[in-house]
Design a protein around this motif. Structure first.
Motif, PDB file in Angstrom:
ATOM      1  N   SER A 229       0.829  -1.230  -0.004  1.00  0.00           N
ATOM      2  CA  SER A 229      -0.128   0.137  -0.004  1.00  0.00           C
ATOM      3  C   SER A 229       0.969   1.265   0.153  1.00  0.00           C
ATOM      4  CB  SER A 229      -0.986   0.058   1.283  1.00  0.00           C
ATOM      5  OG  SER A 229      -1.812  -1.075   1.368  1.00  0.00           O
ATOM      6  N   LEU A 230       2.188   1.094   0.396  1.00  0.00           N
ATOM      7  CA  LEU A 230       3.032   2.332   0.282  1.00  0.00           C
ATOM      8  C   LEU A 230       3.085   2.924  -1.028  1.00  0.00           C
ATOM      9  CD1 LEU A 230       6.214   1.247   2.494  1.00  0.00           C
ATOM     10  CD2 LEU A 230       4.391   3.077   2.932  1.00  0.00           C
ATOM     11  N   TYR A 231       2.892   2.009  -2.153  1.00  0.00           N
ATOM     12  CA  TYR A 231       3.438   2.699  -3.493  1.00  0.00           C
ATOM     13  C   TYR A 231       2.081   2.728  -4.221  1.00  0.00           C
ATOM     14  CZ  TYR A 231       7.636   0.904  -1.290  1.00  0.00           C
ATOM     15  OH  TYR A 231       8.566   0.556  -0.494  1.00  0.00           O
ATOM     16  N   ALA A 232       2.299   4.208  -5.124  1.00  0.00           N
ATOM     17  CA  ALA A 232       1.058   4.347  -6.021  1.00  0.00           C
ATOM     18  C   ALA A 232       1.401   3.864  -7.300  1.00  0.00           C
ATOM     19  CB  ALA A 232       1.052   5.815  -6.047  1.00  0.00           C
ATOM     20  N   ASN A 233       2.537   3.630  -7.540  1.00  0.00           N
ATOM     21  CA  ASN A 233       2.778   2.887  -8.895  1.00  0.00           C
ATOM     22  C   ASN A 233       3.940   1.917  -8.996  1.00  0.00           C
ATOM     23  OD1 ASN A 233       5.175   4.310  -9.348  1.00  0.00           O
ATOM     24  ND2 ASN A 233       3.840   6.474  -9.537  1.00  0.00           N
ATOM     25  N   THR A 234       4.421   1.201  -9.990  1.00  0.00           N
ATOM     26  CA  THR A 234       5.278   0.269  -9.957  1.00  0.00           C
ATOM     27  C   THR A 234       6.897   0.878  -9.826  1.00  0.00           C
ATOM     28  OG1 THR A 234       5.124   0.122 -12.377  1.00  0.00           O
ATOM     29  CG2 THR A 234       3.978  -1.494 -11.373  1.00  0.00           C
ATOM     30  N   LYS A 235       6.997   2.082 -10.642  1.00  0.00           N
ATOM     31  CA  LYS A 235       8.280   2.671 -10.476  1.00  0.00           C
ATOM     32  C   LYS A 235       8.455   3.002  -8.995  1.00  0.00           C
ATOM     33  CE  LYS A 235      10.531   6.877 -12.185  1.00  0.00           C
ATOM     34  NZ  LYS A 235      10.410   7.904 -11.073  1.00  0.00           N
ATOM     35  N   ASP A 236       7.559   3.573  -8.275  1.00  0.00           N
ATOM     36  CA  ASP A 236       7.790   3.848  -6.704  1.00  0.00           C
ATOM     37  C   ASP A 236       8.160   2.597  -6.096  1.00  0.00           C
ATOM     38  OD1 ASP A 236       7.192   6.459  -7.543  1.00  0.00           O
ATOM     39  OD2 ASP A 236       5.620   6.652  -6.366  1.00  0.00           O
ATOM     40  N   ALA A 237       7.460   1.438  -6.522  1.00  0.00           N
ATOM     41  CA  ALA A 237       7.523   0.324  -5.739  1.00  0.00           C
ATOM     42  C   ALA A 237       9.127  -0.380  -5.744  1.00  0.00           C
ATOM     43  CB  ALA A 237       6.546  -0.577  -6.317  1.00  0.00           C
ATOM     44  N   GLU A 238       9.289  -0.223  -7.110  1.00  0.00           N
ATOM     45  CA  GLU A 238      10.861  -0.592  -7.484  1.00  0.00           C
ATOM     46  C   GLU A 238      11.662   0.217  -6.594  1.00  0.00           C
ATOM     47  OE1 GLU A 238      11.646  -1.547 -11.491  1.00  0.00           O
ATOM     48  OE2 GLU A 238      13.833  -1.717 -11.387  1.00  0.00           O
ATOM     49  N   GLU A 239      11.652   1.414  -6.786  1.00  0.00           N
ATOM     50  CA  GLU A 239      12.752   2.296  -5.982  1.00  0.00           C
ATOM     51  C   GLU A 239      12.501   2.214  -4.418  1.00  0.00           C
ATOM     52  OE1 GLU A 239      12.633   5.880  -9.443  1.00  0.00           O
ATOM     53  OE2 GLU A 239      11.946   6.543  -7.538  1.00  0.00           O
ATOM     54  N   GLY A 240      11.308   1.911  -4.094  1.00  0.00           N
ATOM     55  CA  GLY A 240      11.015   1.949  -2.631  1.00  0.00           C
ATOM     56  C   GLY A 240      11.895   0.445  -2.280  1.00  0.00           C
TER      57      GLY A 240
END
Ligand code: COA
Length: 371
Positions: A229-240
């Motif tokens: 739930s922390l991430y709004a999109n796949t790019k943020d998820a990958e970086e996060g």
């Protein structure tokens, strides 16, 4: 001391005829039947019967089992009183742990009300307890928990939502089968250690619920949801997630003590999660989860365990996050009960040794002379 001894990794702590986990690094069998066959073709009630009564039921046996479970869903008055008294802020796992313990005082184990009867009662009552407590504290409603739903998954959905969506029903039923049993995992081992001292049947189940609640065990599904739930999109998820790994953080819902290449339960949870995402038109959570899976494999060669995609499944079924781990309890009660019975049938007190690493012999100094 090595980390292996610390976590009893690879140490055989008993014998069991109930389950094999990760025999070839990636398989799971309940009493000889593969989880793939059971989850594809069976139901949670069939699995629970198999674990408890050591064979797959005939149609007649299954019907009778389901009838007994369905007749037992109404909460006794004393339990309702306790559920109303428990604070709204309680974690729902604490509610089930307390409910189990209270039931043990009011419906004690006897020759007639034996381990089988208690297990069936708990399988029926855990969803009722959870939903009664939830609606009472969050919606101000006192619900009648005696539904005519055909099985435990439908009973739970009926109590929580008032309706049973067919895909949600399939998803919950499958997840209960996946969660039903898993060898000498931490909560089951707790149950066996407790059962080996020969207390009543409720004590090891209560202890096991406490153990399951931790984030390294059943509680991981809630924490996996928080992560996704922390991430709004796949790019943020990958970086996060890459950043978390760089910071040496544990990524919840990944890794396993026994499976080395794959958790077979995760395949089912992933497919269900994708189906539910399609049904809801979700374009965020499922793609984010898939990207986290990819990053974890690329960076650490770690695979998702059952809890990772189950978090998405439960969320898509409209289940509040804090109720995720209690669903694990509904299912694992069957496995715990089978292990308690197996332990009782060939019991010996479980009492290991420890390497002492404290100070050597010290002289006692009277309190007046201590500096
Ligand atoms: N995220 C990041 N790294 C992980 C990891 C995860 N989820 N799981 C294991 N690792 C890494 C550890 O950091 C460690 O690396 P290191 O040797 O470089 O220090 C290595 O893998 C071994 O991990 P360890 O925690 O010692 O393994 P374990 O067998 O004691 O623990 C779990 C198994 C399941 C507790 C562990 O994988 C974990 O904490 N996972 C997250 C919680 C979870 O999903 N639990 C549900 C299990 S079904």
């Amino acid at each position: 001391m090595s980390d292996n001894i610390k976590g009893l990794q690879g140490i055989t702590a008993g014998q069991t005829a109930i389950c094999t986990v990760g025999e070839d690094g990636k398989s799971l069998h309940y009493r000889g039947y593969s989880i793939t066959d059971l989850a594809n073709k069976g139901s949670f009630e069939e699995v629970a019967y198999l674990l408890l009564y050591k064979k797959l039921p005939t149609q007649q046996e299954l019907d009778a089992f389901k009838k007994r479970l369905a007749a037992d869903r109404a909460l006794p008055k004393h339990l309702i009183n306790v559920l109303e008294l428990l604070p709204k802020e309680s974690h729902p796992m604490d509610v089930l742990r307390s409910g189990c313990s209270v039931l043990g005082s009011f419906e004690p184990e006897t020759d007639e009300h034996d381990g089988y009867a208690i297990t069936e009662r708990l399988l029926s009552l855990f969803p009722s307890m959870l939903c009664y407590w939830y609606h009472y504290h969050f919606d101000g409603k006192k619900i009648n928990t005696q539904t005519d739903a055909p099985d435990i998954a439908a009973h739970f959905l009926q109590l929580l939502h008032g309706v049973v969506d067919p895909l949600h029903h399939k998803a919950i039923n499958t997840s209960l089968m996946l969660y039903a049993e898993h060898g000498f995992n931490a909560s089951t081992f707790t149950a066996r250690v407790c059962a080996a001292t020969l207390p009543d049947f409720y004590a090891p189940i209560t202890a096991a619920i406490g153990t399951l609640s931790g984030p390294l065990h059943g509680g991981a599904n809630e924490h996996a949801y928080d992560l996704i739930s922390l991430y709004a999109n796949t790019k943020d998820a990958e970086e996060g997630v890459k950043q978390k790994l760089a910071d040496k953080e544990k990524i919840m819902g990944f890794g396993h003590r026994v499976y080395k290449t794959h958790d077979p339960r995760s395949d089912f949870a992933k497919i269900l999660s994708q189906q539910l995402a399609d049904e809801r038109g979700d374009a965020t959570m499922y793609p984010v989860a898939e990207r986290i899976e990819q990053v974890m494999w690329d960076e650490k060669k770690l695979f998702p365990n059952v809890d990772f995609y189950t978090a998405c499944v439960y969320h898509f079924c409209g289940i509040p996050k804090t109720l995720f781990t209690p669903l694990f309890v509904f299912a694992r009660t069957a496995g715990w009960a089978a292990h308690i019975m197996e332990q009782r049938a060939d019991n010996r007190l479980i009492r290991p040794d420890a390497d002492y690493i404290g100070p050597g012999a010290l002289d006692y100094v009277g309190i007046a002379d201590r500096g």
